[in-house]
Scaffold this active site. Structure first.
Site, PDB file in Angstrom:
ATOM      1  N   THR A  43       0.917  32.797 -27.664  1.00 50.84           N
ATOM      2  CA  THR A  43       0.088  33.305 -28.768  1.00 50.84           C
ATOM      3  C   THR A  43       0.823  33.176 -30.103  1.00 50.84           C
ATOM      4  OG1 THR A  43      -0.946  34.900 -27.279  1.00 50.84           O
ATOM      5  CG2 THR A  43      -1.111  35.362 -29.650  1.00 50.84           C
ATOM      6  N   GLU A 115     -11.504  20.843 -35.949  1.00 53.68           N
ATOM      7  CA  GLU A 115     -10.550  20.279 -34.984  1.00 53.68           C
ATOM      8  C   GLU A 115     -11.292  19.353 -34.039  1.00 53.68           C
ATOM      9  OE1 GLU A 115      -8.204  23.393 -33.161  1.00 53.68           O
ATOM     10  OE2 GLU A 115      -7.625  24.199 -35.099  1.00 53.68           O
ATOM     11  N   ASP A 210       4.524  32.441 -14.150  1.00 52.37           N
ATOM     12  CA  ASP A 210       4.839  33.565 -13.251  1.00 52.37           C
ATOM     13  C   ASP A 210       3.591  34.258 -12.691  1.00 52.37           C
ATOM     14  OD1 ASP A 210       7.384  32.971 -14.106  1.00 52.37           O
ATOM     15  OD2 ASP A 210       7.661  34.796 -15.284  1.00 52.37           O
ATOM     16  N   HIS A 231      -1.484  17.945 -25.692  1.00 52.32           N
ATOM     17  CA  HIS A 231      -1.886  17.909 -27.102  1.00 52.32           C
ATOM     18  C   HIS A 231      -1.478  16.553 -27.665  1.00 52.32           C
ATOM     19  CE1 HIS A 231      -2.353  18.912 -31.299  1.00 52.32           C
ATOM     20  NE2 HIS A 231      -2.882  20.077 -30.962  1.00 52.32           N
ATOM     21  N   ARG A 277      -9.230  16.081 -27.222  1.00 48.59           N
ATOM     22  CA  ARG A 277      -7.795  15.869 -26.970  1.00 48.59           C
ATOM     23  C   ARG A 277      -7.472  14.889 -25.867  1.00 48.59           C
ATOM     24  NH1 ARG A 277      -5.716  21.962 -27.504  1.00 48.59           N
ATOM     25  NH2 ARG A 277      -6.143  21.902 -29.711  1.00 48.59           N
ATOM     26  N   HIS A 338       0.526  21.005 -23.154  1.00 45.93           N
ATOM     27  CA  HIS A 338       0.132  22.047 -24.103  1.00 45.93           C
ATOM     28  C   HIS A 338      -0.548  23.252 -23.442  1.00 45.93           C
ATOM     29  CE1 HIS A 338      -1.048  23.602 -28.004  1.00 45.93           C
ATOM     30  NE2 HIS A 338      -2.334  23.563 -27.687  1.00 45.93           N
ATOM     31  N   GLU A 362      -4.551  32.712 -20.748  1.00 45.91           N
ATOM     32  CA  GLU A 362      -4.279  31.357 -20.243  1.00 45.91           C
ATOM     33  C   GLU A 362      -4.044  31.315 -18.728  1.00 45.91           C
ATOM     34  OE1 GLU A 362      -1.691  29.065 -22.741  1.00 45.91           O
ATOM     35  OE2 GLU A 362      -1.484  27.470 -21.248  1.00 45.91           O
ATOM     36  N   ARG A 373     -10.103  21.852 -22.221  1.00 46.71           N
ATOM     37  CA  ARG A 373     -10.429  22.923 -23.185  1.00 46.71           C
ATOM     38  C   ARG A 373     -10.719  22.373 -24.571  1.00 46.71           C
ATOM     39  NH1 ARG A 373      -7.259  25.836 -26.969  1.00 46.71           N
ATOM     40  NH2 ARG A 373      -5.321  24.956 -26.168  1.00 46.71           N
TER      41      ARG A 373
HETATM   42  P1  FAD Z   1       0.839  34.353 -23.920  1.00 49.26           P
HETATM   43  O1  FAD Z   1       0.513  34.531 -25.338  1.00 49.26           O
HETATM   44  O2  FAD Z   1       1.645  33.175 -23.559  1.00 49.26           O
HETATM   45  O3  FAD Z   1       1.598  35.663 -23.423  1.00 49.26           O
HETATM   46  C1  FAD Z   1       2.178  35.703 -22.131  1.00 49.26           C
HETATM   47  C2  FAD Z   1       2.961  36.993 -21.996  1.00 49.26           C
HETATM   48  O4  FAD Z   1       3.301  37.200 -20.631  1.00 49.26           O
HETATM   49  C3  FAD Z   1       4.273  37.017 -22.743  1.00 49.26           C
HETATM   50  O5  FAD Z   1       4.411  38.286 -23.335  1.00 49.26           O
HETATM   51  C4  FAD Z   1       5.320  36.843 -21.657  1.00 49.26           C
HETATM   52  O6  FAD Z   1       6.575  37.419 -21.947  1.00 49.26           O
HETATM   53  C5  FAD Z   1       4.647  37.581 -20.533  1.00 49.26           C
HETATM   54  N1  FAD Z   1       5.126  37.226 -19.195  1.00 49.26           N
HETATM   55  C6  FAD Z   1       5.044  36.033 -18.564  1.00 49.26           C
HETATM   56  N2  FAD Z   1       5.576  36.114 -17.340  1.00 49.26           N
HETATM   57  C7  FAD Z   1       6.008  37.392 -17.189  1.00 49.26           C
HETATM   58  C8  FAD Z   1       6.663  38.091 -16.154  1.00 49.26           C
HETATM   59  N3  FAD Z   1       7.020  37.520 -14.995  1.00 49.26           N
HETATM   60  N4  FAD Z   1       6.966  39.391 -16.349  1.00 49.26           N
HETATM   61  C9  FAD Z   1       6.672  40.016 -17.505  1.00 49.26           C
HETATM   62  N5  FAD Z   1       6.054  39.395 -18.524  1.00 49.26           N
HETATM   63  C10 FAD Z   1       5.723  38.102 -18.364  1.00 49.26           C
HETATM   64  N6  FAD Z   1      -5.150  28.272 -28.741  1.00 49.26           N
HETATM   65  C11 FAD Z   1      -6.148  28.443 -29.623  1.00 49.26           C
HETATM   66  O7  FAD Z   1      -7.220  28.925 -29.258  1.00 49.26           O
HETATM   67  N7  FAD Z   1      -5.978  28.100 -30.941  1.00 49.26           N
HETATM   68  C12 FAD Z   1      -4.819  27.569 -31.404  1.00 49.26           C
HETATM   69  O8  FAD Z   1      -4.695  27.290 -32.587  1.00 49.26           O
HETATM   70  C13 FAD Z   1      -3.765  27.348 -30.485  1.00 49.26           C
HETATM   71  N8  FAD Z   1      -2.609  26.777 -30.894  1.00 49.26           N
HETATM   72  C14 FAD Z   1      -1.574  26.697 -30.009  1.00 49.26           C
HETATM   73  C15 FAD Z   1      -0.349  26.197 -30.443  1.00 49.26           C
HETATM   74  C16 FAD Z   1       0.732  26.191 -29.590  1.00 49.26           C
HETATM   75  C17 FAD Z   1       2.058  25.652 -30.068  1.00 49.26           C
HETATM   76  C18 FAD Z   1       0.599  26.659 -28.258  1.00 49.26           C
HETATM   77  C19 FAD Z   1       1.754  26.662 -27.314  1.00 49.26           C
HETATM   78  C20 FAD Z   1      -0.626  27.099 -27.809  1.00 49.26           C
HETATM   79  C21 FAD Z   1      -1.719  27.128 -28.665  1.00 49.26           C
HETATM   80  N9  FAD Z   1      -2.953  27.598 -28.245  1.00 49.26           N
HETATM   81  C22 FAD Z   1      -3.968  27.744 -29.146  1.00 49.26           C
HETATM   82  C23 FAD Z   1      -3.125  28.148 -26.897  1.00 49.26           C
HETATM   83  C24 FAD Z   1      -3.025  29.680 -26.982  1.00 49.26           C
HETATM   84  O9  FAD Z   1      -2.070  30.030 -27.964  1.00 49.26           O
HETATM   85  C25 FAD Z   1      -2.610  30.294 -25.668  1.00 49.26           C
HETATM   86  O10 FAD Z   1      -3.370  29.765 -24.624  1.00 49.26           O
HETATM   87  C26 FAD Z   1      -2.836  31.808 -25.723  1.00 49.26           C
HETATM   88  O11 FAD Z   1      -2.170  32.340 -26.823  1.00 49.26           O
HETATM   89  C27 FAD Z   1      -2.349  32.451 -24.437  1.00 49.26           C
HETATM   90  O12 FAD Z   1      -2.352  33.841 -24.617  1.00 49.26           O
HETATM   91  P2  FAD Z   1      -1.973  34.782 -23.398  1.00 49.26           P
HETATM   92  O13 FAD Z   1      -2.009  36.158 -23.903  1.00 49.26           O
HETATM   93  O14 FAD Z   1      -2.784  34.418 -22.225  1.00 49.26           O
HETATM   94  O15 FAD Z   1      -0.465  34.340 -23.027  1.00 49.26           O
HETATM   95  C1  SIN Z   2      -3.719  23.113 -32.735  1.00 47.07           C
HETATM   96  O1  SIN Z   2      -3.551  23.801 -33.732  1.00 47.07           O
HETATM   97  O2  SIN Z   2      -3.815  21.887 -32.750  1.00 47.07           O
HETATM   98  C2  SIN Z   2      -3.796  23.800 -31.409  1.00 47.07           C
HETATM   99  C3  SIN Z   2      -5.149  24.287 -31.199  1.00 47.07           C
HETATM  100  C4  SIN Z   2      -5.386  24.656 -29.764  1.00 47.07           C
HETATM  101  O3  SIN Z   2      -4.530  24.495 -28.899  1.00 47.07           O
HETATM  102  O4  SIN Z   2      -6.494  25.104 -29.494  1.00 47.07           O
END
Ligand code: FAD
Ligand code: SIN
Length: 501
Positions: A43, A115, A210, A231, A277, A338, A362, A373
């Protein structure tokens, strides 16, 4: 420790569920565990933004639904797509109410970016650091809640499951190395992605799969694991981590060119640089192969300087640090792992196939993304499903089972570095080479043999020793890679971001 709600993960998914529950049930306890510092997550690195239908004149729900379905290449669940898209405006408002700020035009309306795969401008953003802003705001909101207990640097090892009912999880305190059990009425996995199984990824170091691996060990269903999204434009660099050059840069007008300066994307798709993508990534690697090059280039030299710097300050700064002035030089880019479109199977309440276990963000598979996606639909899915989980839990009685005292066996010695030969570099290289944008059945089969070997080895070690966090991360990566490769071998037709030659 006992809690009413245990949330594993502090990215947008985990935090959103936590804050909603904490506001509704002021007398109930919510524990968030996070294996690193609170903000370290995918995130935190999100750049482009959140896709939301805002401009009801130039845009409408039907168009966003259609773009998502087209991108998903026939494998999306249409009902899920409709409900996510229609719930987007409310969830955006909630993020704003928690203090997240998004860029606006001078007249106060949102500045909407475009995008790949989107038929119009509909991406709400905070410059090119949307995720950092959301994480900041929601993390602060969570920290202010008196009934949320935040355990940072705590690693969730395994789920506690009895008769297909989840009763909490075993947790390892990474600082004092003590392992203990948290009994929970309801457990929510929000552990994010799997990028760290690859050599190069845009993902955070915490993205080791995990939650998906824990769910698999708990016999929860997972699906669509073969759909790994690459990506198209990560900054080309031999050093890790891989910095993303947001798709919004192409949406802003940058061109993709090969090493000869030729703008090639229209040779592959009529949408040019703004095709989805999967198409852009495959076109880039074809072009790299044709021109015998290690990367292609993003040309932003013709774009308005002031406007570019205003929209993309972090990207501008990063490129400068790498010796690239984007107004004079082309930016070297390559496709890079990505996102995982598949994950833990959940229903429309975010429930997994194990009772009292939920998954969000995710790590979950809701049916929104199908085979690929749509850009900026991930942050959206996380906040909308956080709401669906909350809606369900708000009406649900707390289960009795969470008072069951599940004990943790501590009679085994701790695994030591010498016993465990962690082959992370080998695993990363193998996955990078054999589970990429274009896969090959024979290579996949060979990869599976090695993964099976590692999986058995880890299993055996776990019978005799107590694990460390490093060991569990390696084991989890092996399990997740094993699932991806198995699903890739099984798939007989190419769809979305899955391609087998
Ligand atoms: P995360 O934000 O990855 O959080 C996972 C959490 O789980 C973390 O706190 C981690 O420490 C914890 N965790 C993991 N394993 C364990 C464990 N064993 N024990 C305890 N804690 C654990 N998506 C969009 O919609 N728009 C965008 O513009 C976009 N840009 C992106 C750019 C980048 C560089 C990346 C990498 C991704 C992007 N994405 C984007 C995708 C999106 O950011 C992610 O899919 C989303 O933020 C995932 O959120 P989440 O809360 O599921 O997981
Ligand atoms: C980006 O900013 O290109 C990432 C957007 C996404 O992963 O949805």
């Amino acid at each position: 420790m006992q809690t009413h709600y245990l949330i594993i993960g502090s990215g947008i998914a985990g935090l959103s569920v936590a804050v909603k529950l904490a506001e509704q049930f002021v007398d109930r306890k919510i524990v968030i565990v996070s294996k690193d510092k609170g903000e370290e997550s995918n995130t935190n690195y999100a750049q482009g933004g959140i896709a939301v239908v805002i401009d009801r004149v130039k845009d409408n729900f039907e168009q966003h639904i259609k773009d998502t379905l087209t991108c998903g290449d026939g494998l999306c669940d249409k009902k899920v797509v409709e409900s996510v898209v229609k719930n987007a405006p409310n969830q955006l408002q909630e993020l704003i109410s928690w203090g997240a700020q998004f860029d606006r035009e001078e007249n106060g309306t949102f500045d909407l970016a475009k995008e790949g795969g989107h038929s119009t401008n509909r991406v709400v953003h905070h410059k090119d650091e949307t995720g950092k802003e959301i994480e900041r705001a929601v993390l602060l909101e969570a920290r202010l809640k008196k009934n949320i207990i935040f355990l940072e640097h705590h690693f969730a090892v395994d789920l506690m499951v009895k008769n297909n009912i989840c009763l909490g999880a075993s947790i390892l305190n990474k600082k004092n190395k003590q392992q203990f059990v948290i009994n929970a009425g309801f457990t929510i996995l929000a552990t994010g992605g799997v990028g760290q199984i690859y050599q190069t990824t845009t993902n955070s170091t915490v993205a080791t799969g995990d939650g998906i691996a824990m769910a698999i060990r708990a016999k929860a269903k997972v699906c669509d694991m073969e759909f790994i999204q690459f990506h198209p434009t990560a900054f080309f660099s031999k050093s890790k981590p891989t910095f993303l050059i947001s798709e919004a840069v192409r949406g802003f007008g940058a061109f993709l060119k090969n090493k000869n300066g030729y703008r090639f994307m229209f040779d592959y798709d009529s949408r040019g640089e703004l095709a989805s993508r999967d198409i852009v990534s495959r076109s880039i690697i074809t072009e790299m192969y044709k021109t015998n090059a290690e990367c292609v280039f993003l040309d932003a030299t013709h774009l308005d300087k002031h406007s570019f710097q205003k929209h993309f300050p972090a990207i501008y700064k990063y490129c400068l640090q790498q010796g690239i002035d984007v107004f004079r030089n082309y930016i070297p880019v390559v496709p890079t792992q990505h996102y995982i479109c598949g994950g833990i199977t959940v229903d429309t309440n975010g429930q997994t196939s194990v009772l009292n276990l939920f998954a969000c963000g995710e790590c979950a598979h809701t049916g929104l993304h199908g085979a690929n996606r749509l850009a900026s639909n991930s942050l959206l899915e996380a906040v909308v499903y956080a709401q669906f989980i909350f809606n369900y839990l708000k009406e649900k009685e707390l289960p009795d089972e969470h008072y069951t005292n599940v004990r943790f066996k501590v009679d085994r010695p701790k695994i030591s570095e010498t016993i465990m030969k962690i082959n992370t570099a080998d695993l990363n290289a193998m996955v990078q080479n054999n589970v990429g944008i274009v896969r090959n059945q024979k290579q996949l089969q060979n990869t599976l043999l090695q993964l099976k070997f590692w999986r058995n080895e880890c299993n055996e070690l776990l019978q005799r020793y107590q694990p460390t966090a490093d060991f569990m991360e390696f084991y989890n990566k092996v399990i997740v890679a094993h699932e991806i490769v198995t699903a890739s071998i099984k798939r007989t037709n190419n769809k979305g971001c899955f391609y087998k030659a």
